[in-house]
Design a protein around this motif. Sequence first.
Motif, PDB file in Angstrom:
ATOM      1  N   LYS A 189      37.809  38.433  39.517  1.00 23.50           N
ATOM      2  CA  LYS A 189      38.732  37.417  39.022  1.00 23.50           C
ATOM      3  C   LYS A 189      38.854  37.472  37.501  1.00 23.50           C
ATOM      4  O   LYS A 189      39.975  37.501  36.954  1.00 23.50           O
ATOM      5  N   ASN A 190      37.741  37.512  36.790  1.00 22.91           N
ATOM      6  CA  ASN A 190      37.779  37.542  35.332  1.00 22.91           C
ATOM      7  C   ASN A 190      38.378  38.830  34.811  1.00 22.91           C
ATOM      8  O   ASN A 190      39.143  38.834  33.832  1.00 22.91           O
ATOM      9  N   LYS A 193      42.160  38.765  35.217  1.00 24.70           N
ATOM     10  CA  LYS A 193      42.791  37.912  34.199  1.00 24.70           C
ATOM     11  C   LYS A 193      42.872  38.633  32.860  1.00 24.70           C
ATOM     12  O   LYS A 193      43.889  38.530  32.151  1.00 24.70           O
ATOM     13  N   GLN A 197      46.339  39.704  30.913  1.00 25.61           N
ATOM     14  CA  GLN A 197      46.542  39.305  29.524  1.00 25.61           C
ATOM     15  C   GLN A 197      46.844  40.503  28.640  1.00 25.61           C
ATOM     16  O   GLN A 197      47.739  40.452  27.784  1.00 25.61           O
ATOM     17  N   GLU A 215      49.527  37.606  39.522  1.00 22.85           N
ATOM     18  CA  GLU A 215      48.718  36.426  39.826  1.00 22.85           C
ATOM     19  C   GLU A 215      48.312  36.391  41.296  1.00 22.85           C
ATOM     20  O   GLU A 215      47.290  35.782  41.645  1.00 22.85           O
ATOM     21  N   VAL A 218      44.851  37.629  41.810  1.00 23.00           N
ATOM     22  CA  VAL A 218      43.819  36.627  41.508  1.00 23.00           C
ATOM     23  C   VAL A 218      43.649  35.684  42.686  1.00 23.00           C
ATOM     24  O   VAL A 218      42.522  35.300  43.031  1.00 23.00           O
TER      25      VAL A 218
END
Length: 315
Positions: A189-190, A193, A197, A215, A218
């Motif tokens: 998940k991290n 992200k 980004q 998304e 995620v």
Amino acid sequence: MNGLKRCVKKEIKFSNFSWINISNPNEGEIQKLAERHKFHPLDLQECLKSTQRTKIDAYHDYIFLITLFPIYNRQTRAIESGEIDFFISRKYLITIHRDNFLPLNDFFHVLEIHSEFRNKFSDFSPEPLLYEILNKLFLYCFPMIDHLILDCDDIEKAIFSDKMEKMISEILLLRRNITDFRKLMQVHKNVLKKLIQNLKDNPLYVMKKTDVYFESLVEYDKELWDTLDNLKERIEALQETNESQISFKLSHIMKILTIISVITFPITLIAAIFGMNTLRTMPFVDHPFGFWIVIAFMLSIASGMLIIFKKNKWF
């Protein structure tokens, strides 16, 4: 690392970028990548050794991404770690992996032979293709989750069908698989992200800040993690239930054995007393029914103790 497996490099050219897929990399192929793309030496070293964590390193001209996904070994019935390394830039997408990722190889093969499907990825940079690859890898995990759920169901039925002892090894195997699965998915998940980004912030890529299709990855990861969390609690509960069932069964057996030993102790004592070599003082020695009198005395004691145990509900 790749043993005797042959290194295979294939390339698909799209309108504005290329996808290079390398299976079972060797030092020679990694050296060619170093000469052609000037990747960071540490990133290239990561491609030649097994890693135990998902990570992302962003540079001004490319992104290096390591992902770990579960692979089910049918022979050992264990979930193992499979690694895919990505080099992502405006003009190329490079995937490096061992030859055990069927979803990735199958997807590459489909693009290789179907030009109409290949035309769907005619963007100026490979973000949509990267999304499609990661999407297929995440979807590949869900059947394994379903299999773990079915294994839990089978174990639960067996526990309440008086097969507790047989389920000990099955529970340990399933608990190990769930733990290994959780370990592989823990940081996705991290990392996802951070990847999103970087793709949005770096002008090298064409992904817009309003694009949200990444998304869904995620969300997939969150769904997988929540299901694995529930499976972890469930298998722990099943293990406790199984151990309680076994403990109860052993306790019941020990209670029966204790009752038997308590009943047989006075009978054994009486038999030992009448077996003493004191013929002149031993009662019933000269009686014609002496043996049966002693037997009746023993049976009356055993019957009396059984009545007392039953009255007190000890069995």
